[in-house]
Scaffold this active site. Structure first.
Site, PDB file in Angstrom:
ATOM      1  CB  CYS A  71     -10.660  25.821  12.248  1.00 13.85           C
ATOM      2  SG  CYS A  71     -12.130  24.830  11.882  1.00 13.85           S
ATOM      3  CB  CYS A 100     -11.603  12.787   8.056  1.00 14.28           C
ATOM      4  SG  CYS A 100     -11.652  12.695   6.264  1.00 14.28           S
ATOM      5  CE  LYS A 117      -7.773  11.046  11.695  1.00 20.30           C
ATOM      6  NZ  LYS A 117      -7.860   9.632  11.909  1.00 20.30           N
ATOM      7  CG  HIS A 162     -11.196  19.915  14.872  1.00 20.99           C
ATOM      8  ND1 HIS A 162     -10.794  21.091  15.469  1.00 20.99           N
ATOM      9  CD2 HIS A 162     -11.489  20.241  13.582  1.00 20.99           C
ATOM     10  CE1 HIS A 162     -10.854  22.083  14.590  1.00 20.99           C
ATOM     11  NE2 HIS A 162     -11.280  21.603  13.440  1.00 20.99           N
TER      12      HIS A 162
END
Lengths: 386, 402
Positions: free
Chosen positions: A83, A207, A329, A333
């Site tokens: 990431c 998440c 968030k 992502h």
């Protein structure tokens, strides 16, 4: 090393782009970026490209970038660093321009998470970051991997699940004005706490969503920056840090040593410290990760992160705004694009043209952590040449 | 003369007083390991041969023996016999075993396992008679499907009834395996022990429950075996707790969980034997074992060391979100093992999801981590002490306080 400037920055919207493949998103992001270059970009000027992509959805990444964007006559390198891929692509291109090897470099990051069946995605992505014999069969899904840290963090620090919820509320609110964000709606602390549990202590609103998208930057040497813009943003520092990969080998799970190492390197290169940072994009794949990162980045003292979120310090309008874009968030992502997109937001912030502007921002920091929590990449940007 | 040196039993914590249910991380091998370890009581037992009797062997091809030996902590040079059979077969295996044989038997429904160490101390066991007849009221072939003829009276009268007549027993049995409690009671003088299983393991549970010398009878469909035991086993250790109701868990369909057999083979011994690498230069333990020492950087210089099987939860999480191919919710924990400075990432077993908290203590037990493309993948799970509190260690046969 020569100074390196960002002369252009653009991105696609983040979201579930079922209708767009990686071969569509890449040229779209490149065009979005080119449109921000004040004096225009002749694509033939681009001398090399670094492409951050975590997983491939349509085959050989470097070739896909060159082919889909009409860049067949320059070298293209694919960067993969979990990431932290996006900010590591920035780091690699920065060194290439800084060294004098090239004057104009393209950094582009992209991923298509919503490309495989939702039943298959869990295991495909888990295989990227797990030991095949020891960890993979246990069902250590991505939220669990970070929840192991945050559960211990909540045990040792005064922070509570309410503080996690406050991070979610803040980042959702920040995303409202962001036309590129995936989740543009406000939530309340109560909603966050009452949401279905994903992996305790993370509820649904703790998440990041699963996202597709691409983002691009144009990095140019200070020698040639005048050809492209009179208001460049400067890449002042880059850093990358690693840690042991398996959770069972991490001595203190309330901190992410890769972030501490990457920050040390980036701050040193920039000649700046945490107090100098006016705005930051911090890797909030899960809310608790943003809290821990406040401490690792030097924004808060150890176990003091809760005070920042409680007191609104990290909201836009506060003393140290974090994730004005909405963060992972709420903005979304797509891992390869994430770090690059953080720099897109900060490019706009440092030029005073963000949808959610932090007044007077001069210095900014972008931060990724991943793999599962074994790599961090950080970029320090500034309106000042340094 | 064959002597019953020690008996061990295991029951899963799930289910009811009448019938225990197999946990999702259990199979005949994991239950056999638990019962076998209870019988052996610790390392160093003189075992030369293991006989596993079950009709629920996890693998028919591919083998269960290596996993069983690793879980039991026995060397790879110990012979393993994998025998398909029920209660008479297990009793016969004990009565005909050589000294140094560990006979283990396991059943999935009702679930349980028991093990007998045939050695040089304890009461003698002698075969009395046996009869093998065909009355396949329940049949299971290579397709794994059970066909039930569903005629209990036929089974009782022409199956068990005729078989027991043909045994021509010299006396009434004191324990009966393989028959429902009421039928068993009709055959014995005094009230016989109530056994938790009805398959292969039931006859070993019968040996564990003996309160004195006498005949032990095992029945399955049309077949029966009787043995005579001249006392009670000197050691009976029970790894039994609960029962607690089975957890409601949702299974999400999903793709098969992939496996690398190369990685499986490299990890097999330390993973199933719970062993770390110990650096010969500086003594640092590495778990999982690794080429380069975590402490001093020495490369390729290590021996293996057994790890402690107790520890404390450093951190734990509970997965609620549906995970394709798994049953949710489930808990995972990082456990700090006692006194060695080693942590392990393990699933939590034997306790409802979400109940293991930071600081809780427990022991590490052999369980099935997953089934990966049809291959059972064994390892260790944390059994929290709060649940294990009911564990019994009884050094006499009267300790059967189930």
């Amino acid at each position: 090393m020569r100074r390196v400037a960002v002369a252009g920055a653009g991105m696609t919207a983040f979201g579930e782009h079922f209708g767009l493949g990686i071969k569509d998103l890449l040229p779209m992001a490149l065009s979005e970026m080119a449109a921000t270059v004040d004096k225009g970009l002749d694509r033939d000027d681009i001398q090399a490209a670094w492409f951050g992509e975590l997983t491939t959805s349509d085959g050989f990444p470097s070739g896909i970038l060159a082919d889909s964007c009409g860049l067949l006559d320059i070298p293209v390198t694919r960067v993969e660093n979990a990431c932290a891929t996006g900010n590591d692509a920035v780091r690699n291109a920065t060194y290439a321009v800084g060294s004098g090897a090239v004057d104009v470099a393209l950094v582009i990051g992209a991923d298509k998470v919503r490309e495989s069946s939702s039943r298959g995605t869990f295991w495909e992505w888990a295989a990227l970051t797990r030991d095949m014999a020891w960890d993979y069969p246990l069902g250590l899904v991505a939220p669990a991997n970070f929840a192991l840290h945050v559960a211990r963090y909540l045990h040792e620090s005064p922070a509570t699940r309410e503080h996690l919820a406050m991070v979610a509320v803040k980042n959702h609110r920040h995303a409202l004005s962001n036309p590129k964000a995936q989740l543009r709606f406000e939530i309340t602390v109560e909603q966050a706490l009452a949401a279905p549990m994903v992996v305790a202590p993370f509820g649904l609103y703790d998440c990041t969503p699963q996202s597709d998208g691409a983002a691009a930057l144009l990095l140019v040497a200070e020698d040639v920056v005048d050809r492209y813009t009179d208001r460049p943003v400067w890449v002042r520092g880059v850093g990358l840090g690693l840690d042991r990969v398996m959770h069972q080998h991490k001595a203190d799970m309330t901190t992410f040593p890769p972030t501490v190492k990457a920050a040390r390197a980036a701050y040193a290169m920039a000649g700046l410290g945490p107090d100098d940072i006016d705005v930051a994009e911090v890797h909030d794949c899960f809310t608790g990760v943003e809290l821990i990162s406040y401490e690792d980045l030097g924004f808060a003292e150890r176990f003091g992160a809760y005070k920042l979120i409680e007191n609104g310090v990290t909201s836009v309008g506060g003393a140290k705004p974090v994730n004005p874009s909405g963060g992972l968030k709420a903005k979304g992502h797509p891992p390869g694009a994430t770090g690059v997109a953080q720099c897109v937001e900060l490019f706009e912030q440092l030029r005073g043209e963000s949808h959610n502007q932090v007044d007077g921002a001069r210095n900014a920091l972008a931060h990724n952590i991943g793999g599962p929590t074994a790599v961090s990449a950080i970029t320090v940007l500034s309106a000042d040449r340094g | 003369m064959r002597q019953l040196s020690a008996v061990g039993t295991y029951l899963p914590p799930w289910g009811t007083e009448r019938a225990r249910s197999l946990g999702r991380d259990e199979d005949a091998v994991t239950m056999s390991v638990a019962a076998g370890r209870a019988a052996l009581g610790g390392p160093g037992a003189p075992v030369r041969r293991v006989v596993l009797v079950s009709r629920d062997l996890p693998l028919l091809e591919g083998g269960n023996g290596a996993a069983l030996l690793a879980g039991l902590g026995l060397g790879g040079d110990v012979a393993v016999v994998e025998q398909i059979g029920g209660a008479p077969a297990a009793l016969d295996a004990v009565a005909t075993a050589e000294r140094g044989t560990l006979v283990v038997a396991a059943d999935e429904a009702p679930a349980g396992a028991a093990a007998v160490l045939v050695g040089e101390a304890g009461p003698a066991i002698t075969a009395v008679s046996q009869v093998l007849r065909s009355m396949p009221v329940r049949a299971r072939g290579r397709d794994g499907l059970v066909r039930d003829y569903a005629d209990p009276r036929l089974e009782r009268e022409r199956g068990a009834g005729v078989a027991i007549d043909q045994l021509e027993l010299p006396a009434r049995p004191v324990a009966v395996a393989g028959l429902p409690a009421r039928q068993a009671a009709a055959l014995t003088e005094d009230r016989p022990p109530v056994l938790p299983t009805s398959g292969a393991s039931s006859s070993l549970f019968a040996l564990a429950s003996l309160r004195g010398p006498g005949l032990v009878l095992a029945v399955e469909q049309g077949s029966a075996t009787a043995v005579s035991v001249d006392g009670i086993p000197p050691t009976v250790r029970r790894d039994e707790r609960g029962p607690q109701p089975e957890e409601a868990r949702a299974v999400t369909p999903g793709p098969e969980i992939g496996i690398s057999l190369a990685a499986y083979e490299r990890a097999f011994e330390p993973k199933l034997r719970w062993e770390a690498a110990c650096c010969t230069e500086c003594g640092t333990l590495a778990f999982p074992p690794r080429y380069r020492c975590l402490g001093c950087g020495a490369e390729g210089r290590w021996t293996t060391a057994s790890l402690p099987r107790t520890g404390e939860v450093y951190t734990a999480v509970t997965v609620h979100v549906p995970v394709p191919g798994l049953a949710t919710p489930y808990s995972l924990a990082i456990v700090e093992l006692d006194q060695v400075g080693v942590r392990a990432l393990v699933p939590v077993t034997g306790a409802p999801a979400g109940t293991a908290a930071i600081g809780d203590r427990g022991r590490l037990v052999f369980r099935r981590m997953a089934v990966r493309t049809g291959i059972p993948d064994y390892g260790y799970a944390l059994l929290p002490d709060s649940v294990a509190a009911g564990e019994e260690t009884a050094d006499d046969a009267r300790g059967s306080s189930r």
